[in-house]
Design a protein around this motif. Structure first.
Motif, PDB file in Angstrom:
ATOM      1  N   TYR A 115       0.837  -1.212   0.000  1.00 34.22           N
ATOM      2  CA  TYR A 115       0.000   0.000   0.000  1.00 34.22           C
ATOM      3  C   TYR A 115       0.870   1.261   0.000  1.00 34.22           C
ATOM      4  O   TYR A 115       0.378   2.345   0.248  1.00 34.22           O
ATOM      5  N   ARG A 155       5.004   2.756  -3.712  1.00 35.22           N
ATOM      6  CA  ARG A 155       6.345   2.670  -4.277  1.00 35.22           C
ATOM      7  C   ARG A 155       6.670   1.200  -4.469  1.00 35.22           C
ATOM      8  O   ARG A 155       6.107   0.332  -3.800  1.00 35.22           O
ATOM      9  N   MET A 204      17.480  -1.357  -3.309  1.00 36.49           N
ATOM     10  CA  MET A 204      16.890  -2.702  -3.246  1.00 36.49           C
ATOM     11  C   MET A 204      16.753  -3.153  -1.800  1.00 36.49           C
ATOM     12  O   MET A 204      17.658  -2.959  -0.996  1.00 36.49           O
ATOM     13  N   GLU A 256      16.439  -8.582  -2.372  1.00 37.34           N
ATOM     14  CA  GLU A 256      15.063  -8.965  -2.685  1.00 37.34           C
ATOM     15  C   GLU A 256      14.941  -9.747  -3.998  1.00 37.34           C
ATOM     16  O   GLU A 256      14.096 -10.638  -4.117  1.00 37.34           O
ATOM     17  N   ALA A 257      15.790  -9.408  -4.985  1.00 40.20           N
ATOM     18  CA  ALA A 257      15.688 -10.057  -6.294  1.00 40.20           C
ATOM     19  C   ALA A 257      15.966 -11.562  -6.215  1.00 40.20           C
ATOM     20  O   ALA A 257      15.657 -12.297  -7.150  1.00 40.20           O
ATOM     21  N   TYR A 313       7.845 -14.402  -4.265  1.00 40.77           N
ATOM     22  CA  TYR A 313       6.750 -14.130  -3.337  1.00 40.77           C
ATOM     23  C   TYR A 313       5.699 -15.233  -3.401  1.00 40.77           C
ATOM     24  O   TYR A 313       5.382 -15.727  -4.480  1.00 40.77           O
ATOM     25  N   SER A 329      -3.918  -3.323   4.952  1.00 38.23           N
ATOM     26  CA  SER A 329      -2.965  -2.212   4.903  1.00 38.23           C
ATOM     27  C   SER A 329      -2.321  -2.188   6.280  1.00 38.23           C
ATOM     28  O   SER A 329      -2.874  -1.642   7.226  1.00 38.23           O
ATOM     29  N   PHE A 347       1.204  -8.113   7.630  1.00 38.67           N
ATOM     30  CA  PHE A 347       0.632  -9.173   6.798  1.00 38.67           C
ATOM     31  C   PHE A 347       1.564 -10.373   6.875  1.00 38.67           C
ATOM     32  O   PHE A 347       2.767 -10.245   6.612  1.00 38.67           O
ATOM     33  N   TRP A 353       7.516 -16.438   1.561  1.00 41.46           N
ATOM     34  CA  TRP A 353       8.565 -16.093   0.601  1.00 41.46           C
ATOM     35  C   TRP A 353       9.395 -17.346   0.351  1.00 41.46           C
ATOM     36  O   TRP A 353       9.521 -18.204   1.224  1.00 41.46           O
ATOM     37  N   ARG A 406       5.207  -8.664   7.266  1.00 43.73           N
ATOM     38  CA  ARG A 406       5.698  -7.443   6.624  1.00 43.73           C
ATOM     39  C   ARG A 406       4.596  -6.405   6.699  1.00 43.73           C
ATOM     40  O   ARG A 406       3.417  -6.711   6.549  1.00 43.73           O
ATOM     41  N   THR A 433       2.596  -3.813   4.981  1.00 41.07           N
ATOM     42  CA  THR A 433       2.376  -3.529   3.556  1.00 41.07           C
ATOM     43  C   THR A 433       2.391  -2.030   3.243  1.00 41.07           C
ATOM     44  O   THR A 433       2.456  -1.651   2.086  1.00 41.07           O
ATOM     45  N   ARG A 434       2.322  -1.190   4.294  1.00 40.71           N
ATOM     46  CA  ARG A 434       2.371   0.262   4.050  1.00 40.71           C
ATOM     47  C   ARG A 434       3.802   0.736   3.834  1.00 40.71           C
ATOM     48  O   ARG A 434       4.078   1.602   3.000  1.00 40.71           O
ATOM     49  N   THR A 435       4.739   0.172   4.636  1.00 40.78           N
ATOM     50  CA  THR A 435       6.130   0.632   4.595  1.00 40.78           C
ATOM     51  C   THR A 435       7.053  -0.372   3.923  1.00 40.78           C
ATOM     52  O   THR A 435       8.194  -0.051   3.621  1.00 40.78           O
ATOM     53  N   HIS A 436       6.558  -1.619   3.700  1.00 42.21           N
ATOM     54  CA  HIS A 436       7.345  -2.740   3.194  1.00 42.21           C
ATOM     55  C   HIS A 436       8.403  -3.192   4.211  1.00 42.21           C
ATOM     56  O   HIS A 436       9.302  -3.964   3.868  1.00 42.21           O
TER      57      HIS A 436
END
Lengths: 409, 93
Positions: free
Chosen positions: A297, A300, B1, B14-15, B19, B50, B53, B57, B71, B73-76
C-alpha cells in the motif's frame, strides 16, 4: 510608488469546483475521488438526475491512480463480457470532450500489442478474430506492418524476443489523465455534486443489513446509498462491513523520460518482454511494466522492476538508449484473480462495489462511470457490468483476461 | 533494493526471492465436504490488509527454501521472519 512583483499579472483563475464542508446527509456518497468516482457522480447527476451526491476523497481529487497511470485507452479484450464494457467506454471516450465541454487531449493514435512467440501469434490472431466478431476494430499486422506503423520498433530477427507481428487497434489511444479528472469534476460540480477532499472514510454504518452512514475524518455523513470507487483500498473499506474481497493490492510502477521530440507515433505494448510505451503530448516517453510481486500500500515499488522494464524497452526501442529517466512512481492496483473487475451489488443493501480493475482502470473511466451510476440508480446492474459480479468467484463464471490485460500479474 | 532476512541464509537482496502470498492458508481437511462458497474462499479470497501481513517467501535464488514473514504492507518493513511450521510471532507495526 513601486508596485509589488507580479502586480501586472492577471488574477488567479477561478477554481473549476468548490471545496465545500460536508453536509449531514446525502442520497448517494461515492467513496474515492479518482476518475471512476468522479465519472460515477457525473453520470448519476447527468443521466439519472441524482444530484444530492458527495464524492469523498481522502487526499486530493484524482491524486491516486488517476494521476499515476499510463493513460492507455483501448478495447481489444478477448471475451464478449469485456468487449461489452470496454468498447462502451471507448465509444464514450470518442464523444467525451464535447460531452464535458472540456479539452482532454484524447488522441486515437492506435495501439500495437506485440507478439514474440508462436503461442503469442496464435493468441493474438484469436483475439483479433474475437474483437472483429464483437464489432471492435482490430487487425493482425506482420513485422513489416509494425515497422510501418511505428518505425522505431526493432523488428530485427537477431534479438532474444523477436517481433513476429502484432495486433493493432487504430481507435485506441491516450488522453491527458488530469484533464479527464478535472473535466468530470467541473461538470459534476456544476450539476450540484459536492466534491469533498481531505475526507477519509474511517467506518461504514449499517442498520438491519442496509447501509446508513459513513464515518469520516470530517464527521459522520448519513447516506441513502454508498458507492465504493477506492481501487487499491477497496479491501480495507469492504472489511468495515465484514465483506471479504478476492483482491490483492500491489504496487504498479510507471516512469517518464525527459521531454523529447516526437519519435513515437502510437502506443506499443508487449506481454512477453513486459513494457508498454507511448509518448505524451508534452514529449515524455511514458512507460509501465508489470506489478511488483508483493502486496503493498506504500505507492512505491522495487528498483529491479524498473531495471527489467528498461532492458525490455531498450530491446524494443534501441533509439531510447540515450534518453534519461526523469521520474518513477507507483500506484496501488487492486488485482483480481481473473484480471477482470468487480462491479455491482453487495450483500449489504445500498452498498455498491466498483473495484478489481487492477492495472487497467483508466481506459474504463467513462464506461464504468456510466454503468456504475446505472447500477446505483436502479439498484440493479447495467447489462454491461452484469457479468462482473462478486458471485462469479463462487459460481466459477470467471472472465479470464490475463492475456488481453497485457500487464504481467 | 530491499534486503530480506532469510531465516537460513541471513539478509539477501530482494531479487533473490520469490513471493508466495498469504501464509497459514491450509488445504481443507475434508475437501469433498466443502460448499462452493467455501471453495471460493479457499481458492480466491485472501486477506489484503494495509498494515502487518503474514506471507510466504521462497529464497529461490539462494537456499531455495520457503519461509514466512510478517511485513508491513504500508512501509514494506519486514517485522519478523520465521520458519515454516513455526507460529506467527507477535509484532508491533
Amino acid at each position: 510608488m513601486t508596485s509589488p512583483p507580479g502586480a501586472h499579472l492577471p488574477e488567479h483563475p477561478d477554481f473549476l469546483w468548490d471545496d465545500p464542508e460536508p453536509k449531514a446527509s446525502y442520497d448517494v456518497v461515492v467513496v474515492g475521488g479518482g476518475g471512476h468516482g468522479l465519472a460515477t457522480a457525473y453520470y448519476l447527476a447527468k443521466v439519472h438526475g441524482i444530484t444530492n451526491v458527495a464524492v469523498l476523497e481522502k487526499g486530493w481529487l484524482a491524486g491516486g491512480n488517476m494521476a499515476r497511470n499510463t493513460t492507455i485507452i483501448r478495447s481489444n479484450y478477448l471475451w464478449d463480457e469485456s468487449s461489452g464494457i470496454y468498447e462502451h467506454s471507448l465509444k464514450l471516450w470518442e464523444g467525451l470532450e464535447e460531452d464535458l465541454g472540456y479539452p482532454i487531449l484524447f488522441d486515437q493514435r492506435g495501439v500495437l500489442n506485440l507478439a514474440h512467440s508462436l503461442q503469442d501469434v496464435r493468441d493474438s490472431v484469436r483475439r483479433v478474430n474475437a474483437n472483429r466478431l464483437n464489432g471492435i476494430d482490430a487487425e493482425w499486422v506482420d513485422p513489416a506492418g509494425v515497422k510501418e506503423i511505428c518505425p522505431i520498433v526493432n523488428t530485427s530477427p537477431d534479438v532474444r524476443y523477436p517481433v513476429l507481428g502484432a495486433t493493432y487497434q487504430p481507435r485506441a489511444g491516450i488522453a491527458k489523465h488530469d484533464y479527464v479528472a478535472w473535466g468530470y469534476a467541473r461538470a459534476a460540480h456544476a450539476m450540484g455534486v459536492d466534491l469533498i477532499q481531505n475526507c477519509e472514510v474511517t467506518g461504514l454504518e449499517t442498520v438491519d443489513g442496509r447501509i446508513a452512514a459513513v464515518q469520516t475524518s470530517r464527521g459522520r455523513i448519513s447516506a441513502g446509498k454508498v458507492a465504493l470507487c477506492a481501487a487499491g483500498h477497496s479491501s480495507v473499506l469492504a472489511k468495515m462491513v465484514g465483506l471479504r474481497l478476492p483482491l490483492a493490492s500491489h504496487p504498479l510502477q510507471a516512469l517518464v523520460s525527459e521531454l523529447l521530440e516526437p519519435v513515437h507515433p502510437t502506443v506499443v505494448m508487449s506481454n512477453a518482454v513486459h513494457v508498454y510505451v507511448s509518448q505524451a503530448h508534452k514529449g515524455e516517453l511514458v512507460m509501465g511494466a508489470g506489478i511488483d510481486s508483493y502486496n503493498g500500500y506504500g505507492q512505491r515499488g522495487s528498483f529491479h522492476i524498473i531495471e527489467e522494464q528498461m532492458a525490455a524497452a531498450l530491446e524494443l526501442f534501441p533509439v531510447f538508449a540515450r534518453a534519461h529517466l526523469l521520474r518513477t512512481w507507483a500506484g496501488i492496483v487492486d488485482v483480481s484473480p481473473d484480471a477482470s473487475p468487480i462491479v455491482g451489488l453487495t450483500p449489504v443493501g445500498g452498498l455498491y462495489l466498483n473495484c478489481g480493475w487492477g492495472t487497467g482502470g483508466f481506459k474504463a473511466t467513462p464506461g464504468v462511470g456510466d454503468c456504475f451510476a446505472h447500477t446505483i440508480a436502479h439498484d440493479k446492474p447495467h447489462p454491461y457490468n452484469e457479468p462482473f459480479t462478486l458471485e462469479r468467484f463462487t459460481s466459477g463464471a470467471l472472465v479470464d483476461e490475463h492475456g488481453a490485460a497485457a500487464v504481467a500479474h | 533494493m530491499q534486503l530480506i532476512p532469510c531465516p537460513w541464509c541471513g539478509p539477501r537482496e530482494e531479487a533473490e526471492f520469490h513471493y508466495g502470498g498469504q501464509a497459514h492458508v491450509a488445504y481443507p481437511e475434508d475437501p469433498s465436504a466443502l460448499s462452493d462458497e467455501e471453495w471460493a474462499q479457499y481458492v480466491f479470497f485472501r486477506e489484503n490488509p494495509s498494515g502487518p501481513f503474514a506471507e510466504r517467501w521462497s529464497h529461490s535464488a539462494g537456499c531455495r527454501r520457503w519461509f514466512n514473514a510478517v511485513r508491513d504492507t504500508r512501509t514494506h518493513d519486514l517485522l519478523a521472519v520465521y520458519r515454516v511450521g513455526e507460529p506467527m510471532p507477535e509484532v508491533t507495526a
